[in-house]
Design a protein around this motif. Structure first.
Motif: not given
Length: 255
Positions: A110-113, A154-156, A177-184
């Motif tokens: 869900l964080y990817h949208a 940027s996600t941290g 995007v080039d990377k998986v978005l990893l949330p703090e």
């Protein structure tokens, strides 16, 4: 005569009625119902648009695809999705997604949208607006930076950029995007960067300090004394002679 008049009147009534019916039949036709809008099918789009099979499999296994598709059908707000390539998942070592619970994995997808349609030009203003809320809600926010027209996220934990625009037609935007978005909010604060290595000491010999490095035969060369033993002997002997002469001169004065 009366019968003729009655016949004429009846004939006129029939003719007037038929004319009215004909006029109604040739009047302006009622408009046809508007066709239903053609919504973008996200599953089909992700299947053919690029190497996004891993992300699509996560969308389907977590049922997030239903949430995104419902928002894609919302022509008022729309949706913007950031899709990592398959290689972004395969190259991910730490932290690993294998240890996440099903609820954490759903929040990560869900964080990817974000629940709004954005063009590339809109991200310039988003970079000044601060953190942007995502579908995951709460502390799951994204930071955007527009650097010379290139949008960075940027996600941290993750610092990546939009590498290509896959699909941008209102109400749906899809960006690679080039990377998986990893949330703090899931992984905690990122580890501090490793300290820079200390500079190596300068061992370059100078003109004032003689070299003490290894010689050709492997032995260490030491600084040599500037005064040889023979020189020290000569200097000591000269001083002794001077003292003898001085004592002899003093004795001659008493004689």
């Amino acid at each position: 005569m009366e019968l003729q008049m009655i016949f004429v009147v009846c004939t006129l009534v029939v003719l007037i009625g038929s004319s009215s019916v004909s006029a109604q039949s040739v009047g302006t036709p009622s408009p046809a119902p508007a066709p239903a809008p053609a919504f973008v099918n996200l599953t089909d789009l992700l299947t053919v648009a690029g190497p996004f099979h891993t992300f699509l499999s996560y969308l389907e296994s977590t049922k997030v695809i239903d949430t995104f598709q419902s928002q894609a059908n919302n022509t008022v707000e729309g949706i913007t999705i950031f899709v990592p390539k398959d290689t972004a998942f395969s190259s991910l070592k730490k932290p690993s997604l294998a240890n996440l619970t099903q609820e954490q994995l759903k929040s990560l997808i869900l964080y990817h949208a974000v629940p709004h349609y954005y063009t590339l030009a809109d991200f310039n203003n988003l970079s000044k607006a601060g953190p942007i809320n995502t579908f995951a809600g709460g502390q799951f926010t994204l930071n955007f930076t527009d650097i010379s027209g290139t949008v960075h996220l940027s996600t941290g934990w993750s610092n990546t950029k939009i590498s290509s625009s896959v699909y941008t037609t209102n109400p749906v935007s899809l960006y690679q995007v080039d990377k998986v978005l990893l949330p703090e909010a899931i992984f905690g604060p990122p580890p501090p960067p490793a300290p820079a290595p200390a500079p190596a000491p300068d061992t370059t010999p100078t003109a004032d300090s003689p070299s003490t490095g290894p010689t050709a035969d492997g032995s260490s060369s030491k600084p040599k004394s500037t005064t040889s033993p023979s020189s020290s002997y000569k200097i000591g002997f000269g001083v002794l002679n001077y003292l003898v002469l001085a004592v002899s001169g003093s004795m001659m004065l008493f004689l």
